[in-house]
Scaffold this motif. Structure first.
Motif, mmCIF file in Angstrom:
data_model
loop_
_atom_site.group_PDB
_atom_site.id
_atom_site.type_symbol
_atom_site.label_atom_id
_atom_site.label_comp_id
_atom_site.label_asym_id
_atom_site.label_seq_id
_atom_site.Cartn_x
_atom_site.Cartn_y
_atom_site.Cartn_z
ATOM 1 N N THR A 103 0.830 -1.198 0.000
ATOM 2 C CA THR A 103 0.000 0.000 0.000
ATOM 3 C C THR A 103 0.866 1.251 0.000
ATOM 4 O O THR A 103 2.010 1.235 0.457
ATOM 5 C CB THR A 103 -0.927 0.063 1.230
ATOM 6 N N LEU A 104 0.312 2.334 -0.522
ATOM 7 C CA LEU A 104 0.892 3.665 -0.418
ATOM 8 C C LEU A 104 0.006 4.484 0.507
ATOM 9 O O LEU A 104 -1.231 4.449 0.388
ATOM 10 C CB LEU A 104 0.988 4.349 -1.784
ATOM 11 N N LEU A 105 0.594 5.239 1.419
ATOM 12 C CA LEU A 105 -0.171 6.083 2.318
ATOM 13 C C LEU A 105 -0.308 7.474 1.713
ATOM 14 O O LEU A 105 0.697 8.175 1.512
ATOM 15 C CB LEU A 105 0.496 6.183 3.695
ATOM 16 N N CYS A 106 -1.530 7.842 1.399
ATOM 17 C CA CYS A 106 -1.806 9.199 0.941
ATOM 18 C C CYS A 106 -1.936 10.112 2.152
ATOM 19 O O CYS A 106 -1.893 9.665 3.299
ATOM 20 C CB CYS A 106 -3.073 9.210 0.092
ATOM 21 N N ALA A 107 -2.125 11.410 1.906
ATOM 22 C CA ALA A 107 -2.134 12.374 3.010
ATOM 23 C C ALA A 107 -3.270 12.111 3.990
ATOM 24 O O ALA A 107 -3.141 12.399 5.190
ATOM 25 C CB ALA A 107 -2.222 13.790 2.452
ATOM 26 N N ASP A 108 -4.413 11.604 3.509
ATOM 27 C CA ASP A 108 -5.560 11.362 4.391
ATOM 28 C C ASP A 108 -5.778 9.888 4.690
ATOM 29 O O ASP A 108 -6.805 9.529 5.275
ATOM 30 C CB ASP A 108 -6.819 11.971 3.782
#
Length: 680
Positions: A103-108
């Motif tokens: 997974t990639l963590l986005c800002a939210d």
């Protein structure tokens, strides 16, 4: 042909997600390089940083911005931020043997019910673009990023010279499976189609059709990607290394060529982080980074008279090296006799200005030229501050010895101290520290020792330290030697074949071992009745062209030795495969002094030098670290005067008596071979 770019860099995460410090700096550097190397209309970026880089914004960036790319265009997705993992939904379980997705963590992400951006999401988004005939490159500078357009455990970050421990771009796995409906579906798909359209790891959806995209990942799925501080702010180590390679080779370099150098730089700088190229065995990785056709061979470079000056049709985007006034790039008219040489004066984006040396070309003619003088950088060393005045005095001794190690008492021609300003642009090749009083330790950039500790209390001791530093620099110069503008690129391949019990001579019947995703062939010791047995291989050189080529095979060991004994030099016929070591089995063992215990590893780099004209391997022979340096070979080594004779003299001795070598094209290829003793 346009390059559409989606550049995402997130430092300002909200708790409990830890913030980062170098992601926006990465994106600034990528954007600056691309905007200066590509004409305005050819470069179409969208930047999403910090709070603007929400999950919805990234998805929108794919579909609304990158979605404008048409067949023939190229797309770049560059992500610098946190990477993590999450349990895989049941319908995807058969595709994920680990039970976890990347997974990639986005800002939210992980706030107010917003999930991470899953690898399945990225595969769908990228698949929508590749289905239109668009070349897609994804760069993921985050933890667990291998197949992240898809990973268990955590290989702890290495202690290094920057910080202990280094900052890592990863977060603990999310404990819950994504809620129903959280994963993206291809446009027009029904929920019932979800299982049937599941993408393979790191690839476009598994149905046939679009060419796969290229993934340049910062590390394996069980590893962390690290940030390193520079004098102008933190940077992702992988981004820093990849951009350094792009600046050197240009946007015309293939993804495979870029990752070869970037992987070496990352591995030299940090333990436990190995970049991965995917899909390594497919032709798509041999396309230029910024798009274009698969490049099996380059066209010859042409010199022409244009706008009142001489120029060549190769520039920074083709990988033309710039050089310096004291160490310029040199080209020679192909097959000219006597050799007709030109000096590169200025490298532009798509062309370079040149100046003929000692002859006057005709303005009404065009001249095919080949690279005959490669600017070879001086090795760099960082002198780490000591804990006390005595340690500082040791470093002053080393600095003074470097300042007088050259001819006539001048500075070393092989190594210089990397000043603080330069550290913002490149990593040092080596570091010198003082672990104990009156003792010097030479390490890689991450503090990993690469030479035995030696005493250093006198100027004579410091001279010996400098000889070791120069030896390492000379070895690296040969290892990095290449020709980005050769018409022979890919002409000769190095192949390794495992020896079966009872074999002593290569029959030539079996195919070679395939390199892994990291580009290396991995060999293992086997347990026998008398202990561990070293692996044995046959080594071949395969000429893929329709012309006869002269080849030398160098074995570069991780003890900084170079020897050409496996194939010291001969012609290989068109479409012919030659055997190294006269077809005999070659034992790939750990280096002397490294015992065969579980977990022990060693690395060799098999580098073939290829030329249209013969050259001597003598100039490339380098003993083990600590052995007396060979005397510089002057004049015509071995009776030849080829381009590689000159480059060998320059690389190892900084002695280029072959002033104008016979003007033939040349290239190199390298295969990494790792040997390890199993842990179980």
């Amino acid at each position: 042909m346009a390059l559409y770019a989606l550049l995402v860099g997130i430092d300002e995460y909200s708790g409990p997600v830890a913030r980062l410090n170098g992601c926006r700096n990465d994106i600034d550097a990528v954007d600056t390089l691309l905007s200066t190397r590509l004409p305005g209309e050819d470069y179409r970026p969208l930047r999403l940083t910090d709070r603007a880089a929400t999950r919805a914004a990234v998805i929108g960036g794919f579909r609304e911005h990158l979605g404008r790319a048409a067949a023939g265009d190229s797309v770049l997705f560059w992500f610098s931020g946190h990477g993590s993992q999450a349990p895989v939904p049941a319908e995807f379980a058969r595709f994920e043997p680990t039970g976890l997705m990347q997974t990639l963590l986005c800002a939210d992400s992980r706030h107010d019910g917003v999930p991470d951006l899953y690898d399945k999401d990225l595969a769908v988004l990228i698949g929508e673009i590749t289905a239109r005939g668009v070349h897609v490159v994804a760069v993921l500078d985050c933890c667990h990023s291998d197949s992240g357009t898809r990973g268990p455990g955590a290989a702890g970050a290495a202690d290094g010279p920057w910080r202990a421990p280094l900052a890592v771009r990863g977060q603990p796995p999310f404990p819950h499976r994504p809620p129903d409906g959280a994963l993206l579906l291809p446009f027009g798909a029904r929920p019932a189609d979800r299982g049937g359209t599941a993408p393979r790891r790191g690839m476009a959806p598994s149905r046939p059709g679009p060419e796969p995209h290229v993934l340049l990942a910062a590390c394996h799925s069980d590893q962390y990607a690290v940030e390193v501080p520079t004098d102008q702010g933190d940077r992702g180590l992988f981004s820093l290394a990849l951009l350094e390679r792009l600046e050197s080779l240009g946007l015309g370099a293939t993804c495979r060529e870029l990752m070869t150098g970037a992987r070496c730089r990352v591995e030299e700088a940090a333990r436990g982080q190995i970049p991965v190229l995917s899909p390594a065995a497919e032709a798509v990785v041999d396309r230029p980074f910024a798009g274009g056709a698969v490049r099996a061979a380059r066209s010859p470079v042409t010199m022409r008279w244009l706008r009142g000056a001489w120029e060549i049709d190769a520039g920074a985007c083709h990988g033309m090296p710039a050089g310096t006034p004291s160490d310029p790039a040199l080209l020679t008219v192909h097959d000219s006799d006597p050799p007709l040489e030109v000096r590169v004066e200025r490298v532009l984006t798509d062309r370079s200005e040149v100046m003929p040396v000692g002859w006057t070309p005709r303005p009404d003619r065009q001249y095919p030229v080949v690279l005959t003088g490669v600017p070879l950088p001086v090795g760099t060393v960082a002198l780490d501050g000591g804990p006390d005045d005595a340690a500082d005095e040791v470093l002053r001794l080393v600095a003074a010895a470097l300042g007088t190690a050259g001819p006539a008492g001048g500075p070393s021609p092989h190594v210089r101290v990397l000043d603080r300003d330069a550290r913002t642009r490149r990593l040092p090749d080596a570091r010198v520290g003082v672990p104990r009083p009156a003792t010097v330790r030479i390490t890689a950039a991450d503090g990993r020792p690469i030479a035995p500790d030696v005493p250093c209390a006198t100027p004579d001791d410091a001279d010996r330290v400098v000889r070791d530093l120069e030896h390492i620099a000379r070895w690296r110069r040969v290892k990095d030697l290449d020709n980005a503008v050769s018409g022979l690129s890919g002409a000769v391949a190095v192949e390794v074949v495992a020896v079966r019990d009872g074999e002593s001579v290569d029959s030539g019947a079996r195919p070679p071992l395939r390199p892994g995703p990291d580009g290396a062939v991995h060999l293992g010791y086997r347990r026998g009745p008398d202990g561990w047995r070293e692996p044995e291989v046959f080594i071949r050189l395969r000429n893929t062209t329709d012309r006869e080529l002269y080849c030398v095979l160098l074995d570069l060991t991780d003890r900084f030795r170079i020897h050409p004994g496996l194939f010291p030099g001969d012609w290989i016929a068109p479409r012919h495969t030659a055997s190294a070591a006269w077809g005999r089995a070659v034992t790939m063992s750990l280096p002397p002094g490294r015992p065969a215990v579980p977990g022990a590893t060693g690395t060799d780099w098999l580098k073939v030098l290829v030329s249209e004209v013969p050259f001597s391997s003598q100039a490339f022979d380098l003993g083990r670290l600590g052995e007396p340096a060979a005397t510089a070979v002057r004049g015509r080594p071995g009776g030849y005067a080829g381009v590689l004779d000159r480059l060998g003299l320059v690389a190892l001795h900084r002695d280029a008596d072959v002033a104008r070598p016979q003007a033939g094209d040349w290239t190199t290829a390298i295969l990494t071979v790792t040997v390890s003793v199993p842990r179980d």
